[in-house]
Scaffold this motif. Sequence first.
Motif, PDB file in Angstrom:
ATOM      1  N   LEU A  86       0.826  -1.124   0.103  1.00  0.00           N
ATOM      2  CA  LEU A  86       0.036  -0.020  -0.007  1.00  0.00           C
ATOM      3  C   LEU A  86       0.974   1.202  -0.017  1.00  0.00           C
ATOM      4  O   LEU A  86       0.443   2.414   0.010  1.00  0.00           O
ATOM      5  CB  LEU A  86      -0.786  -0.033   1.259  1.00  0.00           C
ATOM      6  N   GLN A  87       2.154   0.987   0.105  1.00  0.00           N
ATOM      7  CA  GLN A  87       3.196   2.097   0.018  1.00  0.00           C
ATOM      8  C   GLN A  87       3.032   3.244   1.100  1.00  0.00           C
ATOM      9  O   GLN A  87       3.380   4.246   1.060  1.00  0.00           O
ATOM     10  CB  GLN A  87       3.005   2.797  -1.445  1.00  0.00           C
ATOM     11  N   ASN A  88       2.650   2.541   2.333  1.00  0.00           N
ATOM     12  CA  ASN A  88       2.511   3.622   3.390  1.00  0.00           C
ATOM     13  C   ASN A  88       4.112   3.385   4.295  1.00  0.00           C
ATOM     14  O   ASN A  88       4.169   2.650   5.343  1.00  0.00           O
ATOM     15  CB  ASN A  88       1.575   3.028   4.474  1.00  0.00           C
ATOM     16  N   PHE A  89       5.016   3.914   3.563  1.00  0.00           N
ATOM     17  CA  PHE A  89       6.449   3.475   3.876  1.00  0.00           C
ATOM     18  C   PHE A  89       6.794   4.161   5.262  1.00  0.00           C
ATOM     19  O   PHE A  89       7.622   3.509   5.922  1.00  0.00           O
ATOM     20  CB  PHE A  89       7.296   4.169   2.938  1.00  0.00           C
ATOM     21  N   THR A  90       6.087   5.201   5.766  1.00  0.00           N
ATOM     22  CA  THR A  90       6.434   5.880   7.024  1.00  0.00           C
ATOM     23  C   THR A  90       6.097   4.983   8.375  1.00  0.00           C
ATOM     24  O   THR A  90       6.589   4.819   9.364  1.00  0.00           O
ATOM     25  CB  THR A  90       5.887   7.215   7.215  1.00  0.00           C
ATOM     26  N   GLU A  91       5.197   3.921   8.081  1.00  0.00           N
ATOM     27  CA  GLU A  91       4.614   3.047   9.147  1.00  0.00           C
ATOM     28  C   GLU A  91       5.678   1.835   9.470  1.00  0.00           C
ATOM     29  O   GLU A  91       5.558   1.392  10.497  1.00  0.00           O
ATOM     30  CB  GLU A  91       3.295   2.502   8.460  1.00  0.00           C
ATOM     31  N   ILE A  92       6.245   1.719   8.440  1.00  0.00           N
ATOM     32  CA  ILE A  92       7.120   0.259   8.289  1.00  0.00           C
ATOM     33  C   ILE A  92       8.133   0.207   9.363  1.00  0.00           C
ATOM     34  O   ILE A  92       8.272  -0.880  10.040  1.00  0.00           O
ATOM     35  CB  ILE A  92       7.621  -0.080   6.997  1.00  0.00           C
ATOM     36  N   PRO A  93       8.958   1.310   9.497  1.00  0.00           N
ATOM     37  CA  PRO A  93      10.118   0.901  10.545  1.00  0.00           C
ATOM     38  C   PRO A  93       9.564   1.098  12.064  1.00  0.00           C
ATOM     39  O   PRO A  93      10.155  -0.027  12.549  1.00  0.00           O
ATOM     40  CB  PRO A  93      10.754   2.568  10.425  1.00  0.00           C
ATOM     41  N   ARG A  94       8.422   1.498  12.169  1.00  0.00           N
ATOM     42  CA  ARG A  94       7.762   1.151  13.545  1.00  0.00           C
ATOM     43  C   ARG A  94       7.360  -0.313  13.715  1.00  0.00           C
ATOM     44  O   ARG A  94       7.542  -0.923  14.870  1.00  0.00           O
ATOM     45  CB  ARG A  94       6.815   2.191  13.822  1.00  0.00           C
ATOM     46  N   LEU A  95       6.658  -0.933  12.457  1.00  0.00           N
ATOM     47  CA  LEU A  95       6.133  -2.203  12.493  1.00  0.00           C
ATOM     48  C   LEU A  95       7.611  -3.293  12.769  1.00  0.00           C
ATOM     49  O   LEU A  95       7.392  -4.366  13.624  1.00  0.00           O
ATOM     50  CB  LEU A  95       5.509  -2.395  11.480  1.00  0.00           C
ATOM     51  N   LEU A  96       8.786  -2.881  11.992  1.00  0.00           N
ATOM     52  CA  LEU A  96       9.789  -3.909  11.822  1.00  0.00           C
ATOM     53  C   LEU A  96      10.468  -3.765  13.410  1.00  0.00           C
ATOM     54  O   LEU A  96      10.958  -4.782  13.980  1.00  0.00           O
ATOM     55  CB  LEU A  96      10.719  -3.352  10.944  1.00  0.00           C
ATOM     56  N   GLN A  97      10.359  -2.563  13.857  1.00  0.00           N
ATOM     57  CA  GLN A  97      11.048  -2.213  15.262  1.00  0.00           C
ATOM     58  C   GLN A  97      10.306  -3.238  16.364  1.00  0.00           C
ATOM     59  O   GLN A  97      10.725  -3.848  17.123  1.00  0.00           O
ATOM     60  CB  GLN A  97      11.048  -0.751  15.958  1.00  0.00           C
ATOM     61  N   ASN A  98       8.901  -3.222  16.184  1.00  0.00           N
ATOM     62  CA  ASN A  98       7.993  -4.146  17.068  1.00  0.00           C
ATOM     63  C   ASN A  98       8.549  -5.543  17.114  1.00  0.00           C
ATOM     64  O   ASN A  98       8.557  -6.503  17.827  1.00  0.00           O
ATOM     65  CB  ASN A  98       6.433  -3.789  16.497  1.00  0.00           C
ATOM     66  N   ILE A  99       8.832  -5.784  15.517  1.00  0.00           N
ATOM     67  CA  ILE A  99       8.935  -7.543  15.420  1.00  0.00           C
ATOM     68  C   ILE A  99      10.386  -7.740  16.033  1.00  0.00           C
ATOM     69  O   ILE A  99      10.404  -8.887  16.581  1.00  0.00           O
ATOM     70  CB  ILE A  99       9.096  -7.806  13.757  1.00  0.00           C
ATOM     71  N   ARG A 100      11.266  -6.921  15.898  1.00  0.00           N
ATOM     72  CA  ARG A 100      12.523  -7.141  16.364  1.00  0.00           C
ATOM     73  C   ARG A 100      12.398  -7.341  18.224  1.00  0.00           C
ATOM     74  O   ARG A 100      13.095  -8.070  18.586  1.00  0.00           O
ATOM     75  CB  ARG A 100      13.577  -6.113  16.132  1.00  0.00           C
ATOM     76  N   GLN A 101      11.581  -6.413  18.789  1.00  0.00           N
ATOM     77  CA  GLN A 101      11.659  -6.345  20.152  1.00  0.00           C
ATOM     78  C   GLN A 101      11.039  -7.431  20.708  1.00  0.00           C
ATOM     79  O   GLN A 101      11.477  -8.151  21.645  1.00  0.00           O
ATOM     80  CB  GLN A 101      11.010  -4.836  20.678  1.00  0.00           C
TER      81      GLN A 101
END
Length: 288
Positions: A69-84
Amino acid sequence: QSPQSIQARLVQTEILYSLHIFKDKNFTEAHRTIEKTLKYLDLHSHFIQDNPEIYLNLLNQEVQLTLHLQNFTEIPRLLQNIRQISTGFNSKQANLRRAIMESYQLELQLYLETKNFTKAHQLIPQIQSEFKHLLSPTLRQWKTLLQYEIMRLYFYEEKYQQALQIGQQIQIAEFSQREGETLIQCFLLSALIQIKQKAFLGLRKTLKQLDHCFKVQRKPTKTEKQIFKLFQIYPTNLLTDKRHHHLSKQLRITKTTQQKTNEQNYEQYINWLGETFLLQSTQTKLKS
């Protein structure tokens, strides 16, 4: 309609997600379905503790849809959540490590989509340090997938020799049925690079390998057949006006085929081919 257990809720999510993605092509609704289930699981943290890989897989699906959906600004937060979340569990478990590797793949895709090549290169050593853990046939496919994403990074940067070197590493490695799809993509990208570089001997060799791969793995789709045909009829000399006209006609047929079959993965390939043919035709005219 009203699942009474967490397991039933997950089955319902998978069915709805599949319908939205494959039947309706409604990615927004698919995203909403995943989000609702993640919120539901957040209220039942005991299930996440017992089944972290299921939760991480859903998070990865959310990232994948957000990318689409090209909501690129949301993705870093989601990835950080996965790593945590993943650091709180035993990452030696195959299912859990697979989910973590998928998050790395999605992060590389984010950097490629946004042309943030610096961030991508910063991530590569972290990814490569994981390769030593990806030894089982199930996990080894993630090494191949991540290598292919690194190959794509070099292609985007127009560092074609580095891209072909990574491609060679993928092609000569022992691979299983699971890695067949990545191998097909690797050969297709290698062929495109060789066309860009006018490396016709390499192109012929790659096309033979790709043809063999299709015979071993699966039949090519309609769009893949058209792209393969374009690669085969590409001239072994400079692009003449007549040859360029013929290739442009074939490219239009390929585009139509791709649109009819909804093979989104190949839209970019077709555009790259068109740009390459046009550029080389222009260069030929200037020389003449």
